[in-house]
Design a protein around this motif. Structure first.
Motif, short mmCIF file in Angstrom:
data_model
loop_
_atom_site.label_atom_id
_atom_site.label_comp_id
_atom_site.label_asym_id
_atom_site.label_seq_id
_atom_site.Cartn_x
_atom_site.Cartn_y
_atom_site.Cartn_z
N VAL A 25 -9.32 7.36 0.45
CA VAL A 25 -9.41 6.13 -0.33
C VAL A 25 -8.09 5.82 -1.05
O VAL A 25 -7.79 4.67 -1.34
CB VAL A 25 -10.59 6.21 -1.34
CG1 VAL A 25 -10.30 7.22 -2.44
CG2 VAL A 25 -10.92 4.85 -1.93
N ASP A 26 -7.30 6.83 -1.30
CA ASP A 26 -6.06 6.71 -2.09
C ASP A 26 -4.88 7.23 -1.29
O ASP A 26 -4.51 8.38 -1.40
CB ASP A 26 -6.22 7.50 -3.41
CG ASP A 26 -5.03 7.33 -4.33
OD1 ASP A 26 -4.22 6.43 -4.12
OD2 ASP A 26 -4.92 8.13 -5.28
N ASP A 27 -4.19 6.40 -0.50
CA ASP A 27 -4.53 4.99 -0.35
C ASP A 27 -4.57 4.65 1.14
O ASP A 27 -4.62 3.50 1.53
CB ASP A 27 -3.48 4.17 -1.11
CG ASP A 27 -3.66 2.66 -1.00
OD1 ASP A 27 -4.81 2.19 -1.10
OD2 ASP A 27 -2.66 1.98 -0.78
N LYS A 28 -4.55 5.72 1.99
CA LYS A 28 -4.43 5.41 3.43
C LYS A 28 -5.56 4.52 3.92
O LYS A 28 -5.33 3.54 4.63
CB LYS A 28 -4.39 6.70 4.24
CG LYS A 28 -3.04 7.40 4.21
CD LYS A 28 -3.12 8.72 4.95
CE LYS A 28 -1.78 9.39 5.04
NZ LYS A 28 -1.93 10.81 5.42
N SER B 199 -4.67 -3.06 -2.34
CA SER B 199 -5.98 -2.42 -2.30
C SER B 199 -5.78 -0.94 -2.59
O SER B 199 -5.56 -0.14 -1.68
CB SER B 199 -6.64 -2.63 -0.93
OG SER B 199 -6.84 -4.01 -0.70
N ASP B 200 -5.76 -0.61 -3.87
CA ASP B 200 -5.52 0.78 -4.28
C ASP B 200 -6.27 1.05 -5.58
O ASP B 200 -5.86 1.87 -6.38
CB ASP B 200 -4.01 1.00 -4.45
CG ASP B 200 -3.64 2.46 -4.61
OD1 ASP B 200 -4.43 3.33 -4.18
OD2 ASP B 200 -2.56 2.74 -5.16
N THR B 201 -7.37 0.29 -5.76
CA THR B 201 -8.17 0.44 -6.99
C THR B 201 -9.64 0.56 -6.58
O THR B 201 -9.96 0.61 -5.40
CB THR B 201 -7.96 -0.80 -7.90
OG1 THR B 201 -8.17 -1.99 -7.13
CG2 THR B 201 -6.54 -0.84 -8.45
N GLU C 5 6.07 7.04 -1.72
CA GLU C 5 6.44 7.76 -2.96
C GLU C 5 5.59 7.33 -4.16
O GLU C 5 5.96 7.62 -5.29
CB GLU C 5 7.90 7.45 -3.34
CG GLU C 5 8.91 8.01 -2.40
CD GLU C 5 10.32 7.81 -2.94
OE1 GLU C 5 11.09 8.78 -2.89
OE2 GLU C 5 10.64 6.71 -3.43
N GLU C 6 4.48 6.63 -3.91
CA GLU C 6 3.71 6.13 -5.05
C GLU C 6 3.24 7.28 -5.92
O GLU C 6 3.28 7.20 -7.15
CB GLU C 6 2.50 5.30 -4.57
CG GLU C 6 1.86 4.46 -5.67
CD GLU C 6 0.82 5.20 -6.50
OE1 GLU C 6 0.47 4.71 -7.58
OE2 GLU C 6 0.37 6.29 -6.09
N GLU C 7 2.79 8.35 -5.28
CA GLU C 7 2.20 9.46 -6.05
C GLU C 7 3.26 10.28 -6.80
O GLU C 7 2.92 11.18 -7.56
CB GLU C 7 1.39 10.38 -5.13
CG GLU C 7 0.21 9.70 -4.42
CD GLU C 7 -0.93 9.32 -5.36
OE1 GLU C 7 -0.79 9.44 -6.58
OE2 GLU C 7 -1.98 8.88 -4.83
N VAL C 8 4.53 9.96 -6.56
CA VAL C 8 5.59 10.65 -7.32
C VAL C 8 6.42 9.67 -8.13
O VAL C 8 7.57 9.93 -8.47
CB VAL C 8 6.49 11.53 -6.40
CG1 VAL C 8 5.71 12.73 -5.90
CG2 VAL C 8 7.05 10.73 -5.22
N GLY D 247 0.85 -1.19 0.00
CA GLY D 247 0.00 0.00 0.00
C GLY D 247 0.88 1.23 0.00
O GLY D 247 2.10 1.13 0.13
N HIS D 248 0.28 2.40 -0.18
CA HIS D 248 1.08 3.64 -0.07
C HIS D 248 0.43 4.60 0.89
O HIS D 248 -0.80 4.74 0.92
CB HIS D 248 1.35 4.27 -1.44
CG HIS D 248 0.17 4.79 -2.20
ND1 HIS D 248 -0.27 6.10 -2.10
CD2 HIS D 248 -0.66 4.20 -3.10
CE1 HIS D 248 -1.30 6.29 -2.90
NE2 HIS D 248 -1.57 5.15 -3.52
N TYR D 249 1.29 5.23 1.69
CA TYR D 249 0.79 6.15 2.71
C TYR D 249 0.99 7.60 2.31
O TYR D 249 0.65 8.50 3.07
CB TYR D 249 1.43 5.85 4.08
CG TYR D 249 2.91 6.11 4.10
CD1 TYR D 249 3.82 5.09 3.83
CD2 TYR D 249 3.41 7.38 4.36
CE1 TYR D 249 5.18 5.33 3.82
CE2 TYR D 249 4.76 7.63 4.35
CZ TYR D 249 5.64 6.60 4.08
OH TYR D 249 6.99 6.86 4.05
MN MN Z 1 -3.18 5.00 -4.95
#
Ligand code: MN
Ligand code: BES
Ligand code: MN
Length: 459
Positions: free
Chosen positions: A119-122, A181-183, A154-157, A86-88
């Protein structure tokens, strides 16, 4: 009879939600340097929580950018190993004035929790943590299967740090499959597994004209204007019917199979409703020879995200800026190669550069597109778990978004991913008033517990 873990999760619903709210209060915006400390704080809070619930080898792992959080529990001999991802980190919250309640003050309204990252993604990542907590708690610190969990900041970057880690230390994430779980679900109450994501290249084009900003009356008409040059370049990247004009860009596009296309046709989807209710525009655009779902899931696109530079304050300033920037991305589909697409793009952009202008075409980040096979025991267990919770058959969809690490899981770790998401189409990801349906938060935790218990061979 619900299992003990399910009962525990039900009894602790309000605490789980309160804890999620605490996490949502931390503005862990990965792209803004001034929030570096907040991103780290979120990592540390999560590490402490993973330790508290009884996972082992909890570690905050440094990267070249923001840290990752790792933990595991590997004592279920003979059982499968799940890699929870997951990404925080979250997207910036702007435009702030559009939020009904402030982005980092999580607020409940009509069954939803509103906050950046809800929801995205915490919120979705936290479902994994709470499902694991429930099982560890009722089984005296034991899990029905082996689990590693890796959370990135760093998912969003673009996710460069975790990509490097996966390439350099694949053994540290060794597992049989990844769980993400990020969809989104395709529709409310419709259990959904995502089996495809688009890839992307994110770029900047910097245009430079004069040596310094110029008075537009004294020089306008003779001096080159980098904004105008960018407009000319950008207008030649895509035509009015949605076709990307970069030579060779479509060469490796693999169309979806006939079976997949047929399955998409039976999804409950109305193009008009999508246009009016979700997009809210007077018309849809793009390649009319493809259905909207095909355009979103299985066709490349090129989009402009912003053009910083020049004068953007209130009122008027008559200036010819010396430089201007355009942020441009391409979403990719199998088998387009990000590096090759960037080279085609850069070469083409440079070839149409107007005179008097110099262009610098830069790659910010990239990631592969992915389509995942569904013929494995993990997907079977997932659909069975979803059926237990939703009493419906699962639909398989693709998504137009990107999660760069999923491609690396497949290529570097050689494992399939189960993308079991509980977002809804109107959750406002990356937009003002992001939300997560609270019922889905709890149903997600239940589905995850059932999924883990099935794979662990319990009832
Ligand atoms: Mn996400
Ligand atoms: N969770 C999203 C991707 C997503 C959204 C998948 C909706 C499926 C449905 C992810 O956090 C995201 O926003 N990714 C970025 C990736 C990029 C910054 C490398 C994206 O898609 O723009
Ligand atoms: Mn996102």
């Amino acid at each position: 009879m619900p299992t003990e873990a399910l009962q525990f999760a039900r009894e602790n619903q309000s605490r789980f939600l309160a804890e999620l709210k605490d996490l949502l209060r931390i503005p862990s915006i990965s792209t803004l340097p001034e929030h570096r400390g907040d991103v780290r704080q979120a990592a540390e809070v999560l590490a402490a929580e993973l330790h508290r619930i009884g996972l082992e080898h909890v570690e905050v792992i440094e990267t070249s950018g923001h840290p990752m959080v790792y933990a595991d529990w590997l004592h279920a001999k003979g059982k499968a190993t799940c890699l929870c991802y997951g990404h925080y980190d979250v997207q910036p919250p702007d435009p702030l004035e559009e939020w009904i309640s402030p982005p980092f003050e999580p607020t409940e309204r009509n069954g939803n929790i509103y906050a950046r990252g809800a929801v995205d993604d915490k919120g979705q990542m936290y479902m994994h943590v709470k499902a694991l907590e429930s099982m560890l708690h009722v089984h005296q610190g034991k899990l029905p299967l082996n689990v590693r969990i890796i959370l990135e900041g760093e998912e969003e970057v673009g996710g460069e740090g975790i990509a490097q880690f996966v390439r350099e230390h694949p053994e540290r994430l060794r597992a049989d499959f990844a769980l993400i779980s990020d969809t989104e679900m395709f529709a409310p109450d419709l259990p959904t597994l995502c089996v495809g994501l688009r890839g992307m290249i994110y770029t900047e084009i910097e245009a430079r004209g004069a040596a310094t900003d110029l008075h537009s009356g004294m020089y306008g008409g003779a001096a080159p204007n980098p904004f105008f040059a960018l407009c000319q370049v950008l207008s030649q990247l895509k035509d009015a019917r949605g076709h990307i004009l970069i030579p060779g860009v479509y060469d490796n596009v693999v169309p979806p199979s006939a079976a997949e296309l047929k399955a998409w046709q039976s999804l409950p989807f109305s193009e008009t409703e999508f246009q009016q209710k979700e997009v809210g525009s007077s018309a849809l655009t793009g390649e009319e020879e493809y259905s909207v779902l095909e355009r979103l899931w299985a066709r490349p696109t090129l989009e402009i995200h912003g053009m910083p530079g020049g004068f953007v304050g209130d009122g008027a300033k008559t200036v010819i800026p010396a430089k201007a920037l355009a942020k441009v991305s391409l979403r990719l589909v199998p088998d387009m190669e990000p590096q090759k697409i960037f080279e085609l793009y850069k070469r083409y952009v440079e070839s149409i550069c107007p005179k008097g202008i110099s262009l610098d075409v830069r790659l910010i980040h990239s990631g592969d597109a992915i389509v995942i096979g569904v013929n494995n025991p993990y997907v079977k267990a997932a659909t069975a778990a979803l059926h237990d919770v939703f009493k419906k058959d699962t639909v398989f969809i693709r998504s137009g978004g990107s999660i760069p690490i999923v491609g690396d899981f497949e290529r570097s770790l050689k494992i399939p991913s189960v993308m079991m998401g509980f977002g809804l189409p109107d959750d406002n990801l990356h937009a003002p008033n992001e939300k997560f349906c609270i019922a889905n938060f709890h149903r997600g935790i239940e589905a995850l517990i059932r999924f883990f218990e099935k794979l662990g061979g319990e009832k």
